[in-house]
Design a protein around this motif. Structure first.
Motif, PDB file in Angstrom:
ATOM      1  N   LYS A   1       0.833  -1.204   0.000  1.00  0.00           N
ATOM      2  CA  LYS A   1       0.000   0.000   0.000  1.00  0.00           C
ATOM      3  C   LYS A   1       0.873   1.263   0.000  1.00  0.00           C
ATOM      4  O   LYS A   1       0.571   2.251  -0.674  1.00  0.00           O
ATOM      5  CB  LYS A   1      -0.909   0.007   1.226  1.00  0.00           C
ATOM      6  CG  LYS A   1      -1.998  -1.055   1.209  1.00  0.00           C
ATOM      7  CD  LYS A   1      -3.082  -0.715   0.198  1.00  0.00           C
ATOM      8  CE  LYS A   1      -4.236  -1.684   0.277  1.00  0.00           C
ATOM      9  NZ  LYS A   1      -5.320  -1.371  -0.685  1.00  0.00           N
ATOM     10  N   LEU A   2       1.960   1.214   0.770  1.00  0.00           N
ATOM     11  CA  LEU A   2       2.884   2.340   0.848  1.00  0.00           C
ATOM     12  C   LEU A   2       3.477   2.654  -0.523  1.00  0.00           C
ATOM     13  O   LEU A   2       3.586   3.817  -0.923  1.00  0.00           O
ATOM     14  CB  LEU A   2       4.002   2.025   1.838  1.00  0.00           C
ATOM     15  CG  LEU A   2       5.130   3.054   1.945  1.00  0.00           C
ATOM     16  CD1 LEU A   2       4.620   4.359   2.528  1.00  0.00           C
ATOM     17  CD2 LEU A   2       6.267   2.502   2.805  1.00  0.00           C
ATOM     18  N   GLU A   3       3.845   1.622  -1.247  1.00  0.00           N
ATOM     19  CA  GLU A   3       4.439   1.814  -2.577  1.00  0.00           C
ATOM     20  C   GLU A   3       3.461   2.500  -3.520  1.00  0.00           C
ATOM     21  O   GLU A   3       3.856   3.369  -4.314  1.00  0.00           O
ATOM     22  CB  GLU A   3       4.869   0.458  -3.144  1.00  0.00           C
ATOM     23  CG  GLU A   3       5.769   0.579  -4.345  1.00  0.00           C
ATOM     24  CD  GLU A   3       6.472  -0.720  -4.682  1.00  0.00           C
ATOM     25  OE1 GLU A   3       6.934  -0.841  -5.830  1.00  0.00           O
ATOM     26  OE2 GLU A   3       6.562  -1.597  -3.804  1.00  0.00           O
ATOM     27  N   THR A   4       2.195   2.128  -3.436  1.00  0.00           N
ATOM     28  CA  THR A   4       1.170   2.744  -4.288  1.00  0.00           C
ATOM     29  C   THR A   4       1.023   4.229  -3.973  1.00  0.00           C
ATOM     30  O   THR A   4       0.977   5.070  -4.881  1.00  0.00           O
ATOM     31  CB  THR A   4      -0.189   2.038  -4.085  1.00  0.00           C
ATOM     32  OG1 THR A   4      -0.062   0.669  -4.453  1.00  0.00           O
ATOM     33  CG2 THR A   4      -1.269   2.689  -4.934  1.00  0.00           C
TER      34      THR A   4
ATOM     35  N   ILE B   1      10.751   4.249  -3.164  1.00  0.00           N
ATOM     36  CA  ILE B   1      10.795   3.370  -2.004  1.00  0.00           C
ATOM     37  C   ILE B   1      12.046   2.492  -2.074  1.00  0.00           C
ATOM     38  O   ILE B   1      12.327   1.875  -3.098  1.00  0.00           O
ATOM     39  CB  ILE B   1       9.549   2.456  -1.948  1.00  0.00           C
ATOM     40  CG1 ILE B   1       8.278   3.294  -1.770  1.00  0.00           C
ATOM     41  CG2 ILE B   1       9.684   1.439  -0.817  1.00  0.00           C
ATOM     42  CD1 ILE B   1       8.158   3.998  -0.444  1.00  0.00           C
ATOM     43  N   LEU B   2      12.783   2.466  -0.982  1.00  0.00           N
ATOM     44  CA  LEU B   2      13.901   1.525  -0.855  1.00  0.00           C
ATOM     45  C   LEU B   2      13.416   0.361   0.006  1.00  0.00           C
ATOM     46  O   LEU B   2      13.048   0.555   1.170  1.00  0.00           O
ATOM     47  CB  LEU B   2      15.109   2.195  -0.209  1.00  0.00           C
ATOM     48  CG  LEU B   2      16.356   1.312  -0.152  1.00  0.00           C
ATOM     49  CD1 LEU B   2      16.933   1.105  -1.550  1.00  0.00           C
ATOM     50  CD2 LEU B   2      17.415   1.925   0.766  1.00  0.00           C
ATOM     51  N   ASP B   3      13.405  -0.836  -0.572  1.00  0.00           N
ATOM     52  CA  ASP B   3      12.873  -2.010   0.123  1.00  0.00           C
ATOM     53  C   ASP B   3      13.935  -2.613   1.041  1.00  0.00           C
ATOM     54  O   ASP B   3      14.861  -3.275   0.584  1.00  0.00           O
ATOM     55  CB  ASP B   3      12.397  -3.046  -0.894  1.00  0.00           C
ATOM     56  CG  ASP B   3      11.737  -4.244  -0.227  1.00  0.00           C
ATOM     57  OD1 ASP B   3      11.545  -4.213   1.010  1.00  0.00           O
ATOM     58  OD2 ASP B   3      11.407  -5.206  -0.942  1.00  0.00           O
ATOM     59  N   ILE B   4      13.767  -2.372   2.331  1.00  0.00           N
ATOM     60  CA  ILE B   4      14.703  -2.926   3.313  1.00  0.00           C
ATOM     61  C   ILE B   4      14.046  -4.048   4.123  1.00  0.00           C
ATOM     62  O   ILE B   4      14.631  -4.540   5.090  1.00  0.00           O
ATOM     63  CB  ILE B   4      15.208  -1.837   4.279  1.00  0.00           C
ATOM     64  CG1 ILE B   4      14.038  -1.239   5.073  1.00  0.00           C
ATOM     65  CG2 ILE B   4      15.953  -0.750   3.514  1.00  0.00           C
ATOM     66  CD1 ILE B   4      14.465  -0.395   6.236  1.00  0.00           C
ATOM     67  N   SER B   5      12.852  -4.447   3.725  1.00  0.00           N
ATOM     68  CA  SER B   5      12.045  -5.372   4.532  1.00  0.00           C
ATOM     69  C   SER B   5      12.682  -6.742   4.721  1.00  0.00           C
ATOM     70  O   SER B   5      12.381  -7.436   5.699  1.00  0.00           O
ATOM     71  CB  SER B   5      10.659  -5.545   3.904  1.00  0.00           C
ATOM     72  OG  SER B   5      10.753  -6.098   2.598  1.00  0.00           O
ATOM     73  N   LYS B   6      13.571  -7.112   3.815  1.00  0.00           N
ATOM     74  CA  LYS B   6      14.166  -8.454   3.895  1.00  0.00           C
ATOM     75  C   LYS B   6      15.579  -8.459   4.461  1.00  0.00           C
ATOM     76  O   LYS B   6      16.168  -9.522   4.650  1.00  0.00           O
ATOM     77  CB  LYS B   6      14.149  -9.105   2.507  1.00  0.00           C
ATOM     78  CG  LYS B   6      12.756  -9.376   1.970  1.00  0.00           C
ATOM     79  CD  LYS B   6      12.816 -10.016   0.596  1.00  0.00           C
ATOM     80  CE  LYS B   6      11.415 -10.328   0.072  1.00  0.00           C
ATOM     81  NZ  LYS B   6      10.590  -9.122  -0.083  1.00  0.00           N
ATOM     82  N   ILE B   7      16.129  -7.289   4.731  1.00  0.00           N
ATOM     83  CA  ILE B   7      17.525  -7.272   5.179  1.00  0.00           C
ATOM     84  C   ILE B   7      17.660  -7.013   6.681  1.00  0.00           C
ATOM     85  O   ILE B   7      18.753  -7.163   7.232  1.00  0.00           O
ATOM     86  CB  ILE B   7      18.368  -6.246   4.396  1.00  0.00           C
ATOM     87  CG1 ILE B   7      17.946  -4.822   4.745  1.00  0.00           C
ATOM     88  CG2 ILE B   7      18.301  -6.488   2.907  1.00  0.00           C
ATOM     89  CD1 ILE B   7      18.913  -3.780   4.231  1.00  0.00           C
ATOM     90  N   ILE B   8      16.576  -6.614   7.336  1.00  0.00           N
ATOM     91  CA  ILE B   8      16.643  -6.331   8.775  1.00  0.00           C
ATOM     92  C   ILE B   8      15.734  -7.286   9.536  1.00  0.00           C
ATOM     93  O   ILE B   8      14.572  -7.469   9.176  1.00  0.00           O
ATOM     94  CB  ILE B   8      16.240  -4.879   9.088  1.00  0.00           C
ATOM     95  CG1 ILE B   8      17.183  -3.893   8.400  1.00  0.00           C
ATOM     96  CG2 ILE B   8      16.238  -4.638  10.599  1.00  0.00           C
ATOM     97  CD1 ILE B   8      16.818  -2.444   8.599  1.00  0.00           C
TER      98      ILE B   8
END
Length: 202
Positions: free
Chosen positions: A163-166, A175-182
């Motif tokens: 939703k944020l990306e939209t 958007i920088l996707d950091i969801s998988k690195i932290i």
């Protein structure tokens, strides 16, 4: 005469290109995590960096706190010089933002229904923040998205980031996707990774 005009035009173009390539860069970092974050590494990779500003960062800040600061045009004094957040946003050539994680950490262990509802309110606040930022800045704005600080409710974090990306795309915010690195809490190595991601993607 035409030849002279052509030569003058070429010279002007060369000067414009040279000026653009050697433009001094003002970098503004807004976050609610820590002043010792990814930006201290990223700034070292910005060519022609003239000024790095992280003076408006406050740990534990919420999205609504930053919205209030912008609306109130918060003023601080650095080295005996007054500085406002509005002017800082206007002057910045690059803005990175990382905010909202304090809210997520507070609610992550709630029931999925409650967290979905809370996430929808966060998205409303986020859109207001994006609108305010774009009111004062036409330059590059990069938002670091959300990661899951626990082992619960992964599906809600995925929902929130989609939703944020939209919403971000509507305001030309990247958007920088950091969801998988932290995982759980960010580490110094995570910050270095984020810095490299910013360097390689923007």
């Amino acid at each position: 005469m035409k030849k002279i005009i052509f030569i003058i035009t070429c010279l002007i173009l060369v000067l414009v290109i040279f000026k653009l390539q050697n433009k001094d860069i003002y970098y503004l970092n807004l976050n609610s995590i820590s002043n010792n974050d990814y930006s201290i590494y990223y700034k070292d990779n910005i060519k022609n960096l003239k000024y790095y500003n992280n003076n408006f960062n406050i740990e534990e800040y919420r999205i609504t706190d930053l919205i209030r600061d912008i609306k109130d045009n918060k003023e601080i004094t650095i080295n005996n010089k007054k500085q406002t957040i509005e002017n800082s946003i206007i002057k910045a050539d690059i803005i990175t933002i990382w905010i909202g994680m304090n809210e997520i950490k507070y609610k992550i262990n709630s029931s999925p229904d409650e967290l979905y509802s809370y996430s929808d309110q966060l998205l409303i606040d986020m859109e207001e923040l994006f609108m305010l930022l774009r009111k004062y800045s036409k330059e590059e704005i990069i938002f670091l998205n959300f990661y899951n600080p626990s082992n619960n409710n992964d599906e809600v974090i995925i929902y929130l980031n989609k939703k944020l990306e939209t919403i971000a795309s509507e305001y030309n915010i990247k958007i920088l996707d950091i969801s998988k690195i932290i995982k759980n809490n960010p580490t110094d190595n995570n910050y270095k990774t984020i810095s490299n991601m910013l360097k390689n993607n923007f």
